[in-house]
Motif scaffolding. Structure first.
Motif, short mmCIF file in Angstrom:
data_model
loop_
_atom_site.label_atom_id
_atom_site.label_comp_id
_atom_site.label_asym_id
_atom_site.label_seq_id
_atom_site.Cartn_x
_atom_site.Cartn_y
_atom_site.Cartn_z
N ILE A 50 -1.93 4.16 11.01
CA ILE A 50 -1.08 5.24 10.50
C ILE A 50 0.28 4.69 10.03
O ILE A 50 1.19 5.47 9.78
CB ILE A 50 -0.86 6.35 11.55
N LYS A 69 -7.73 9.91 8.20
CA LYS A 69 -8.51 11.10 7.86
C LYS A 69 -7.86 12.37 8.38
O LYS A 69 -8.20 13.47 7.94
CB LYS A 69 -9.93 10.98 8.43
N SER A 70 -6.94 12.24 9.35
CA SER A 70 -6.29 13.43 9.91
C SER A 70 -5.08 13.86 9.09
O SER A 70 -4.45 14.86 9.41
CB SER A 70 -5.83 13.14 11.34
N PHE A 123 -9.50 7.34 11.93
CA PHE A 123 -9.19 8.70 12.38
C PHE A 123 -7.80 9.18 11.93
O PHE A 123 -7.65 10.29 11.43
CB PHE A 123 -9.30 8.79 13.91
N GLY A 124 -6.80 8.31 12.10
CA GLY A 124 -5.44 8.70 11.74
C GLY A 124 -5.30 9.01 10.27
O GLY A 124 -4.68 10.00 9.88
#
Lengths: 348, 297
Positions: free
Chosen positions: A155, A102-103, A99-100
């Motif tokens: 991240i 892709k954000s 998620f990190g």
């Protein structure tokens, strides 16, 4: 990449409640620091402030030389592990960890193959290889914990913050994870701050422990420092069981009643004082000088420890004494106790 | 079964019988309670529903089709779909915003806002309609201004939409608030610390987390939007083929002694209720786990 964290005289209020009152703390790069304190002491608020999830009323937080107020939450690059992990329940483990990455803004985002590889590596690191297709609800508490950690590490955080990382786990898993986290920290070298109310956990895991009480830091130091040389009565009582003796200090000796019980004091504080003695620092002796006579009233066993409760004349509460040898005194036996180590605090 | 297990089993049943006796729940009491509930449900809920369909089909299939394809009926169906098509999406957006504000932020006047959201439920629908007549009607506060600018709200589509929005507003927000409150903000905070923007956090974290309560809320909101009578009746003016929604059309037909036609159109509305019920049941059955976490009951 790890940075130092400098916390400068932070004040934080929630309506009428002062959560933090003038907290300062320096954390070295790659250091592992525990924020220890009872509930309501402000430790979680301090952690959320470092993360930027709360704003300080006064004071500031620096990462290296950078004032955190100048950075957005995204630019702070904090790896935050929440108390109940806050895993995204509608996503798989792999999607959670990714998620990190892709954000990130389009320019800085790794391509899909790269993200897949990183997720695989991270799951390897937290010893959950091949679980990327599972959903959080299909994992055990300890596994969720490690997924949350992998997600935070993805991240490449400057600082790793953990809120009660072992709070929701059962005792055995907790022990395993403690050793594992210590090892992971040694390998990855992130500046790490974790919050706990469990003094054993803090002492075992952290390079340094900061003990908070009522919105203030009472003491910061290594496990040995804070345990053997507590700066305040609160620290002494919070870190472990302790017997309290009202004493009077005259010269280099502490007197209980008219009996000298501890000698060789260097502190220059005469008058009434409270002597704090841990159960393991009371020893049964045969000889007379500096000994406290008492009667054994109870014998208990707590895991590997055998403990005697000793009644001492002039003291309302019985003294807890850890028995070092296998030879235990009998109930009703008259014994003498020597204090091998104690902390002296001026009477309030 | 081993010998040892047998006595164990006997004690179990003996215990069950004992607790039942202690709680005074004889078989007779159970049977009576179940019979009363079932009889009530059959009499007051099932019988009316069945009678709608029976009456609708009383004159045969041709008459039924004629009633629902007659121009005024078609116009009413169109209008109902149009009103719901505007009011429901509007209430979804505003409902999500209100639920988000209440569940994720602490602010002054929050309890007042929660009470206000419930207001349409506690006010009679007739009053909900009259409020808009009072504001936008020819004699209303803004009546003169609206007339001067040639804007028609009452006795026209805008009035129908306003009344429907007002009456159906609570459904989405009421479903979402307890669910969002029970979820807390940790997921969103996690997404933000991981570098997601607010919009991405909303789309990828918040919305998927509450999708089942949202869907359920939309379902109820839609059923009410299509079925609303009282508030809509006040602002509609009941102009045939123009401002008549399905419930109003049914009433007009019935008042004109065209009961077969009335029941035919009514059966469409009743069908909507059944579809809503079926979807809801299917939803609960299919996703019982994720829904269980979200229910406030």
């Amino acid at each position: 990449m790890s940075v130092s964290v400098t916390i400068e005289s932070i004040e934080k209020r929630f309506d009428a409640f002062a959560a933090l009152r003038g907290v300062s703390l320096d954390i070295q790069p790659a250091e592992l620091v525990a924020l220890l304190g009872p509930s309501g002491s402000g430790k979680t608020t301090l952690l959320r402030l470092i993360a930027g999830l709360e704003q300080a009323d006064q004071g500031r937080v620096l990462f290296g030389e950078t004032d955190m107020r100048d950075l957005s939450l995204r630019d702070r690059r904090i790896g935050f592990v929440f108390q109940h992990y806050a895993l995204f329940r509608t996503m798989t483990v792999g999607e959670n960890v990714a998620f990190g990455l892709k954000s990130r803004p389009r320019g800085q985002r790794p391509d899909d193959a790269e993200i897949r590889k990183r997720v695989g590596d991270l799951l390897e690191l937290v010893q959950l290889p091949g679980l990327d297709k599972r959903y959080p609800s299909q994992l055990s508490g300890g596994q969720r914990q490690r997924v949350a950690l992998a997600r935070a590490l993805a991240i490449e955080p400057r600082v790793l913050l953990l809120d009660e990382p072992f709070g929701a786990l059962d005792a055995r898993v907790r022990k395993d994870l403690r050793a594992w986290l210590r090892d992971l920290h040694r390998r990855t070298g992130h500046t790490t701050v974790f919050v706990t109310h469990d003094q054993e956990e803090a002492l075992e895991l952290a390079d340094r422990v900061a003990i908070l009480n009522d919105g203030r830091i009472e003491q910061v130091g290594s496990a040995d420092d804070v345990y053997d040389h507590p700066a305040t009565p609160f620290v002494c009582e919070f870190l472990g069981e302790v017997n309290k003796l009202p004493v009077k200090v005259v010269g280099s000796q502490a007197f209980f009643g008219d009996r000298p019980v501890l000698g060789g004091l260097s502190q220059n504080q005469g008058g009434q004082a409270a002597l704090y003695v841990r159960p393991q620092h009371l020893r049964i002796v045969d000889d007379l000088p500096l000994a406290l006579p008492g009667v054994v009233e109870h014998l208990r066993r707590n895991g590997p420890l055998r403990r005697a409760e000793v009644a001492v004349q002039g003291l309302a509460k019985r003294l807890d004494v850890d028995l070092a040898s296998q030879v235990a005194p009998a109930i009703g036996e008259h014994i003498r106790l020597r204090i091998t180590h104690g902390s002296l605090f001026a009477a309030a | 079964m081993s010998d040892a297990a047998l006595p164990q089993f006997r004690t179990d049943t003996a215990q069950k019988r004992d607790t039942r006796r202690v709680r005074g729940e004889g078989v007779v009491v159970q049977a009576v309670l179940i019979t009363i509930s079932l009889a009530f449900l059959a009499l007051f809920l099932l019988l009316p529903l069945v009678s709608v369909f029976v009456e609708a089909g009383a004159r045969g299939w041709t008459a039924y089709m004629a009633a629902v394809t007659e121009p005024d009926a078609v116009a009413a169906i169109h209008l109902t779909l149009l009103v719901a098509g505007i009011a429901v999406p509007f209430n979804v957006v505003v409902g999500i915003a209100a639920a988000w504000a209440i569940a994720k932020f602490a602010f002054r006047g929050k309890n007042l806002l929660i009470s206000l959201i419930d207001l349409p439920f506690s006010v009679s629908p007739v009053i909900s309609g009259l409020v808009f007549v009072l504001l936008f009607g020819a004699q209303g506060y803004f009546g003169a201004w609206l007339k001067a600018h040639d804007v028609q709200i009452i006795f026209a589509l805008p009035g129908l939409v306003l009344a429907t929005v007002f009456v159906t507003f609570p459904f989405v927000a009421r479903e979402l608030i307890p669910h969002m409150q029970s979820l807390g903000s940790a997921d969103e905070e996690a997404a933000l610390t991981l570098g997601a923007s607010g919009w991405r956090t909303f789309l990828t974290i918040t919305l998927p987390n509450v999708k089942w309560s949202l869907f359920y809320g939309v379902l109820l909101c839609n059923a009410r939007a299509m079925g609303e009578f009282g508030a809509v009746a006040v602002v509609s003016g009941k102009i045939r083929g123009l401002t008549n929604t399905m419930p109003l059309h049914v009433e007009i037909l019935y008042n004109e002694y065209m009961s077969a036609a009335a029941f035919a159109v009514a059966s469409l509305l009743a069908g909507l209720a059944l579809v809503t019920l079926a979807l809801k049941t299917l939803l609960e059955w299919h996703y019982s786990d994720s829904i269980a976490a979200s229910r406030r009951h």
